[in-house]
Design a protein around this motif. Structure first.
Motif, PDB file in Angstrom:
ATOM      1  N   LYS A   1       0.906  -1.292  -0.051  1.00 14.40           N
ATOM      2  CA  LYS A   1       0.004   0.161  -0.162  1.00 14.40           C
ATOM      3  C   LYS A   1       0.858   1.205   0.127  1.00 14.40           C
ATOM      4  N   VAL A   2       0.363   2.412  -0.611  1.00 15.03           N
ATOM      5  CA  VAL A   2       0.870   3.641  -0.601  1.00 15.03           C
ATOM      6  C   VAL A   2      -0.059   4.442   0.109  1.00 15.03           C
ATOM      7  N   GLY A   3       0.420   4.885   1.367  1.00 16.33           N
ATOM      8  CA  GLY A   3      -0.409   5.689   2.181  1.00 16.33           C
ATOM      9  C   GLY A   3      -1.700   4.920   2.430  1.00 16.33           C
ATOM     10  N   ALA A   4      -2.624   5.407   1.971  1.00 16.64           N
ATOM     11  CA  ALA A   4      -3.979   4.772   2.079  1.00 16.64           C
ATOM     12  C   ALA A   4      -4.429   4.272   1.053  1.00 16.64           C
ATOM     13  N   PHE A   5      -3.602   4.310  -0.156  1.00 18.92           N
ATOM     14  CA  PHE A   5      -4.080   3.960  -1.447  1.00 18.92           C
ATOM     15  C   PHE A   5      -3.776   2.418  -1.645  1.00 18.92           C
ATOM     16  N   PRO A   6      -4.382   1.660  -2.375  1.00 11.96           N
ATOM     17  CA  PRO A   6      -5.882   1.488  -2.382  1.00 11.96           C
ATOM     18  C   PRO A   6      -6.457   1.494  -1.172  1.00 11.96           C
ATOM     19  N   PRO A   7      -7.765   1.559  -0.756  1.00 15.36           N
ATOM     20  CA  PRO A   7      -8.716   2.219  -1.625  1.00 15.36           C
ATOM     21  C   PRO A   7      -8.927   3.752  -1.841  1.00 15.36           C
ATOM     22  N   THR A   8      -8.379   4.462  -0.794  1.00  7.02           N
ATOM     23  CA  THR A   8      -8.640   5.701  -0.828  1.00  7.02           C
ATOM     24  C   THR A   8      -7.530   6.564  -1.294  1.00  7.02           C
ATOM     25  N   ILE A   9      -7.528   7.496  -2.245  1.00 11.89           N
ATOM     26  CA  ILE A   9      -6.463   8.202  -2.598  1.00 11.89           C
ATOM     27  C   ILE A   9      -6.277   9.831  -1.708  1.00 11.89           C
ATOM     28  N   ASN A  10      -5.235  10.038  -1.115  1.00 11.26           N
ATOM     29  CA  ASN A  10      -5.383  11.466  -0.279  1.00 11.26           C
ATOM     30  C   ASN A  10      -4.011  11.864  -0.351  1.00 11.26           C
ATOM     31  N   SER A  11      -3.721  12.995   0.378  1.00  8.01           N
ATOM     32  CA  SER A  11      -2.268  13.493   0.305  1.00  8.01           C
ATOM     33  C   SER A  11      -1.313  12.643   0.867  1.00  8.01           C
ATOM     34  N   ASP A  12      -1.442  11.735   1.723  1.00  4.20           N
ATOM     35  CA  ASP A  12      -0.485  10.709   2.191  1.00  4.20           C
ATOM     36  C   ASP A  12       0.090   9.859   1.260  1.00  4.20           C
ATOM     37  N   ALA A  13      -1.108   9.483   0.149  1.00  5.01           N
ATOM     38  CA  ALA A  13      -0.660   8.534  -0.841  1.00  5.01           C
ATOM     39  C   ALA A  13       0.275   9.221  -1.793  1.00  5.01           C
ATOM     40  N   ILE A  14      -0.171  10.619  -2.108  1.00  5.78           N
ATOM     41  CA  ILE A  14       0.693  11.255  -3.212  1.00  5.78           C
ATOM     42  C   ILE A  14       2.072  11.621  -2.589  1.00  5.78           C
ATOM     43  N   VAL A  15       2.177  11.920  -1.348  1.00  6.64           N
ATOM     44  CA  VAL A  15       3.406  12.041  -0.896  1.00  6.64           C
ATOM     45  C   VAL A  15       4.309  10.937  -0.535  1.00  6.64           C
ATOM     46  N   GLY A  16       3.753   9.745  -0.272  1.00  8.02           N
ATOM     47  CA  GLY A  16       4.205   8.418  -0.162  1.00  8.02           C
ATOM     48  C   GLY A  16       4.658   8.002  -1.455  1.00  8.02           C
ATOM     49  N   ALA A  17       3.879   8.259  -2.474  1.00  9.56           N
ATOM     50  CA  ALA A  17       4.256   7.730  -3.960  1.00  9.56           C
ATOM     51  C   ALA A  17       5.393   8.489  -4.518  1.00  9.56           C
ATOM     52  N   LEU A  18       5.385   9.745  -4.109  1.00  9.69           N
ATOM     53  CA  LEU A  18       6.411  10.782  -4.637  1.00  9.69           C
ATOM     54  C   LEU A  18       7.876  10.504  -3.864  1.00  9.69           C
ATOM     55  N   ALA A  19       7.749  10.335  -2.601  1.00  8.24           N
ATOM     56  CA  ALA A  19       8.929   9.693  -1.815  1.00  8.24           C
ATOM     57  C   ALA A  19       9.438   8.359  -2.167  1.00  8.24           C
ATOM     58  N   GLY A  20       8.528   7.639  -2.332  1.00  4.60           N
ATOM     59  CA  GLY A  20       8.969   6.170  -2.714  1.00  4.60           C
ATOM     60  C   GLY A  20       9.474   6.019  -4.108  1.00  4.60           C
ATOM     61  N   ALA A  21       8.973   6.869  -4.809  1.00  2.22           N
ATOM     62  CA  ALA A  21       9.525   6.728  -6.176  1.00  2.22           C
ATOM     63  C   ALA A  21      11.052   7.465  -6.279  1.00  2.22           C
ATOM     64  N   VAL A  22      11.216   8.439  -5.524  1.00  2.00           N
ATOM     65  CA  VAL A  22      12.750   9.140  -5.411  1.00  2.00           C
ATOM     66  C   VAL A  22      13.679   8.043  -4.655  1.00  2.00           C
ATOM     67  N   ILE A  23      13.183   7.288  -3.815  1.00  2.00           N
ATOM     68  CA  ILE A  23      13.799   6.252  -2.967  1.00  2.00           C
ATOM     69  C   ILE A  23      14.306   5.117  -3.992  1.00  2.00           C
ATOM     70  N   ILE A  24      13.063   4.694  -4.609  1.00  3.38           N
ATOM     71  CA  ILE A  24      13.422   3.671  -5.438  1.00  3.38           C
ATOM     72  C   ILE A  24      14.307   3.712  -6.771  1.00  3.38           C
ATOM     73  N   SER A  25      14.118   5.220  -7.367  1.00  9.93           N
ATOM     74  CA  SER A  25      14.964   5.603  -8.357  1.00  9.93           C
ATOM     75  C   SER A  25      16.503   5.729  -8.076  1.00  9.93           C
ATOM     76  N   VAL A  26      16.670   6.040  -6.672  1.00 11.38           N
ATOM     77  CA  VAL A  26      18.136   6.169  -6.299  1.00 11.38           C
ATOM     78  C   VAL A  26      18.691   4.932  -5.988  1.00 11.38           C
ATOM     79  N   VAL A  27      18.019   4.042  -5.354  1.00 12.64           N
ATOM     80  CA  VAL A  27      18.659   2.726  -4.925  1.00 12.64           C
ATOM     81  C   VAL A  27      18.573   1.860  -6.386  1.00 12.64           C
ATOM     82  N   SER A  28      17.692   1.894  -7.144  1.00 13.23           N
ATOM     83  CA  SER A  28      17.824   1.142  -8.262  1.00 13.23           C
ATOM     84  C   SER A  28      18.843   1.761  -9.388  1.00 13.23           C
ATOM     85  N   THR A  29      19.185   2.976  -9.512  1.00 14.34           N
ATOM     86  CA  THR A  29      20.310   3.392 -10.232  1.00 14.34           C
ATOM     87  C   THR A  29      21.608   3.055  -9.565  1.00 14.34           C
ATOM     88  N   LEU A  30      21.793   3.100  -8.186  1.00 12.67           N
ATOM     89  CA  LEU A  30      22.982   2.956  -7.622  1.00 12.67           C
ATOM     90  C   LEU A  30      23.305   1.250  -7.818  1.00 12.67           C
TER      91      LEU A  30
END
Length: 136
Positions: free
Chosen positions: A96-125
């Motif tokens: 789950k990313v924040g409360a998504f699914p089932p609901t999308i809220n600001s925590d889900a969007i912030v979690g997705a953005l932060a997770g995407a940055v961390i995943i990008s850095v780790v996978s690139t390294l």
């Protein structure tokens, strides 16, 4: 075939790091317990989403990418993470990313953005570390 397996393992490591970093703030949660195969299954879903859907979305968003000097890439990566969460929820894998699914809220969007940055850095390294070296 070997490249796909390496991509899946790199994605699994990157997802694991992102979950461990963001889990205390409840922005990214994953209940895999002792079932390590769930981590590999989510990594497979993430690799498939990134391999087949992400290039289409990036091609369609190229004009916006030119205007924002590539910053829309973070939004695309976050959307791919949300899509992975939606697919893994339908497969009952517990990602789950924040409360998504089932609901999308600001925590889900912030979690997705932060997770995407961390995943990008780790996978690139990890990709750079595992890339074959050519001697001159």
């Amino acid at each position: 075939m070997v490249e796909l397996i390496v991509k899946i393992l790199i994605n699994a490591a990157a997802l694991f790091v992102a979950v461990k970093v963001l889990e205390p703030s409840k922005l990214l949660t994953f209940n895999y317990g002792d079932d390590w195969w769930k981590l590999l299954a989510v990594a497979l879903v993430f690799a498939l989403v990134n391999s087949y859907i992400k290039p289409i979305v990036k091609a369609l968003s190229m004009p916006i990418g030119l205007l924002t000097l590539g910053l829309v890439g973070f939004v695309i990566n976050a959307a791919m993470l949300l899509l992975t969460a939606l697919a893994s929820d339908s497969l009952k894998l517990g990602f789950k990313v924040g409360a998504f699914p089932p609901t999308i809220n600001s925590d889900a969007i912030v979690g997705a953005l932060a997770g995407a940055v961390i995943i990008s850095v780790v996978s690139t390294l990890a990709s750079v570390a595992l890339a074959p070296r050519r001697l001159m």
